[in-house]
Design a protein around this motif. Structure first.
Motif, short mmCIF file in Angstrom:
data_model
loop_
_atom_site.label_atom_id
_atom_site.label_comp_id
_atom_site.label_asym_id
_atom_site.label_seq_id
_atom_site.Cartn_x
_atom_site.Cartn_y
_atom_site.Cartn_z
N MET A 1 44.71 24.83 60.61
CA MET A 1 44.85 24.62 58.92
C MET A 1 44.90 25.03 58.84
SD MET A 1 41.42 22.51 57.50
CE MET A 1 39.72 23.73 56.99
N THR A 2 45.21 26.21 57.12
CA THR A 2 45.21 26.93 56.52
C THR A 2 43.62 27.15 55.50
OG1 THR A 2 46.84 26.57 54.49
CG2 THR A 2 47.83 27.77 57.21
N THR A 3 43.17 28.29 55.66
CA THR A 3 42.15 28.55 54.53
C THR A 3 42.74 29.07 52.82
OG1 THR A 3 41.05 30.57 54.75
CG2 THR A 3 40.43 28.37 56.21
N THR A 4 42.72 28.87 51.69
CA THR A 4 42.93 28.88 50.93
C THR A 4 42.04 30.48 50.64
OG1 THR A 4 43.17 26.76 49.73
CG2 THR A 4 42.51 28.42 48.44
N PRO A 5 42.90 32.01 50.54
CA PRO A 5 42.40 33.06 50.20
C PRO A 5 41.40 33.08 49.41
CG PRO A 5 44.50 33.29 49.64
CD PRO A 5 44.66 31.60 49.80
N THR A 6 40.17 33.79 48.76
CA THR A 6 39.11 33.73 48.01
C THR A 6 38.82 35.58 47.86
OG1 THR A 6 37.60 33.76 49.95
CG2 THR A 6 37.78 31.95 48.97
N VAL A 7 38.84 35.24 46.34
CA VAL A 7 38.57 36.75 45.88
C VAL A 7 37.33 37.02 45.68
CG1 VAL A 7 40.39 37.57 46.21
CG2 VAL A 7 39.52 36.49 44.36
N SER A 8 36.18 37.69 46.06
CA SER A 8 35.37 38.75 45.18
C SER A 8 35.48 38.82 43.50
CB SER A 8 34.03 39.18 45.47
OG SER A 8 32.84 40.09 45.44
N VAL A 9 34.76 38.56 42.58
CA VAL A 9 35.24 38.64 41.39
C VAL A 9 33.58 39.18 39.91
CG1 VAL A 9 36.16 38.35 38.84
CG2 VAL A 9 38.19 37.56 41.37
N THR A 10 33.79 40.31 39.63
CA THR A 10 32.59 40.43 38.38
C THR A 10 33.17 40.14 37.09
OG1 THR A 10 31.53 41.26 39.40
CG2 THR A 10 30.87 41.38 37.63
N LEU A 11 32.85 39.10 36.88
CA LEU A 11 33.57 38.79 34.95
C LEU A 11 32.24 39.19 33.85
CD1 LEU A 11 35.50 35.79 35.60
CD2 LEU A 11 36.28 38.15 35.03
N HIS A 12 32.90 40.06 32.92
CA HIS A 12 31.69 40.63 32.06
C HIS A 12 32.13 39.85 30.88
CE1 HIS A 12 29.99 44.48 34.89
NE2 HIS A 12 31.47 44.00 35.04
N VAL A 13 31.67 38.80 30.91
CA VAL A 13 31.96 37.71 29.62
C VAL A 13 30.81 38.24 28.34
CG1 VAL A 13 32.60 35.57 28.95
CG2 VAL A 13 32.82 36.34 31.12
N ASN A 14 30.82 37.84 27.37
CA ASN A 14 30.07 37.66 26.51
C ASN A 14 29.03 39.31 26.48
OD1 ASN A 14 32.19 36.09 24.77
ND2 ASN A 14 30.76 34.08 25.52
N GLY A 15 29.12 40.51 27.26
CA GLY A 15 28.27 40.65 27.36
C GLY A 15 27.04 41.09 28.24
N GLU A 16 27.95 39.82 29.18
CA GLU A 16 26.76 39.56 30.63
C GLU A 16 27.81 39.45 31.86
OE1 GLU A 16 24.03 36.53 30.82
OE2 GLU A 16 25.22 35.68 29.10
N ALA A 17 27.35 39.97 33.07
CA ALA A 17 28.32 39.96 34.02
C ALA A 17 27.55 38.94 34.71
CB ALA A 17 27.61 41.75 34.83
N PHE A 18 28.70 38.81 35.44
CA PHE A 18 29.40 37.29 36.60
C PHE A 18 29.24 37.64 37.47
CE2 PHE A 18 28.58 35.87 32.01
CZ PHE A 18 27.78 34.19 31.74
N SER A 19 29.09 37.34 38.74
CA SER A 19 29.62 37.67 40.52
C SER A 19 29.71 35.91 40.43
CB SER A 19 28.23 37.97 40.71
OG SER A 19 28.80 38.48 42.15
N LEU A 20 30.94 36.36 40.86
CA LEU A 20 32.32 34.49 41.71
C LEU A 20 32.99 35.44 43.09
CD1 LEU A 20 34.17 33.28 38.64
CD2 LEU A 20 31.80 32.99 39.45
N PRO A 21 31.84 35.25 44.40
CA PRO A 21 31.72 36.31 45.15
C PRO A 21 33.02 35.11 45.77
CG PRO A 21 29.95 34.75 45.04
CD PRO A 21 29.84 34.82 43.76
N ALA A 22 33.57 33.85 45.60
CA ALA A 22 34.44 33.37 46.91
C ALA A 22 35.07 32.47 45.84
CB ALA A 22 33.29 32.13 48.09
N LEU A 23 35.46 33.51 44.82
CA LEU A 23 36.79 32.74 44.00
C LEU A 23 38.21 31.90 44.56
CD1 LEU A 23 36.87 31.65 40.93
CD2 LEU A 23 37.47 33.27 40.08
N ASP A 24 38.32 31.04 44.54
CA ASP A 24 40.10 31.10 44.68
C ASP A 24 40.78 32.12 44.02
OD1 ASP A 24 42.32 30.22 45.06
OD2 ASP A 24 41.73 27.99 45.88
N SER A 25 41.57 32.56 45.15
CA SER A 25 42.02 33.31 44.22
C SER A 25 43.76 33.11 43.11
CB SER A 25 42.61 34.79 45.76
OG SER A 25 44.31 33.41 46.28
#
Length: 169
Positions: A1-25
């Motif tokens: 079984m293969t796993t979907t690669p994930t990435v850690s992303v921080t998006l700065h949206v409308n002046g706020e930082a949002f951490s998405l630690p396991a986002l599908d790449s």
């Protein structure tokens, strides 16, 4: 079984930082905004970058968020329709008010993308004439056909005089 690669992303949206630690790449910026951050103002139209309903500003430049991978916008400043008025004091952004005043929408589906694209073209300095506005807004489609009203709204905010046609004297 293969796993979907994930990435850690921080998006700065409308002046706020949002951490998405396991986002599908493979997640687009549009899907990250709508599904993960619950910012549903940017619309999913064609999914091919042809209609402009998903337009947002990334570091002040307009982009079609349906074509942009969220991982490529890690630590970039993203502005959506929800955050556009943030810097203009209380109330609506002048473009939002102009769209209301000029009836620059009908069904409203394309309106967030139209307004964000207009904000980008104003920042780029491409509102010198109605023809220039039409040219630089050509990547945003309106199925209802409110184009003349959209151009009038943008021209008002840009303080661009509109040329009179033969029937408009």
């Amino acid at each position: 079984m293969t796993t979907t690669p994930t990435v850690s992303v921080t998006l700065h949206v409308n002046g706020e930082a949002f951490s998405l630690p396991a986002l599908d790449s493979r997640t687009t910026l549009l899907d990250a905004l709508r599904e993960h951050l619950k910012l549903t103002g940017s619309k999913k139209g064609c999914g091919l970058g042809m209609c402009g309903a998903c337009t947002v500003l990334a570091d002040g430049r307009r982009i079609k968020s349906c074509l942009a991978l969220a991982a490529l916008y890690d630590d970039k400043e993203i502005t959506t329709i929800e955050g556009l008025a943030r810097g203009s004091g209380a109330g609506l952004h002048p473009l939002q008010q102009a769209f209301i005043d000029h009836d620059g929408f009908q069904c409203g589906y394309c309106t967030p993308g139209q307004i964000m694209s207009a904000a980008g073209l104003l920042r780029e300095g491409h509102a010198g004439s109605a023809d220039e506005i039409r040219e630089f807004m050509s990547g945003n489609l309106c199925r209802c056909g409110a184009y003349s009203n959209i151009v009038a709204a943008i021209a008002e905010v840009a303080e661009t005089p509109l040329e009179s046609g033969p029937d408009e004297e």
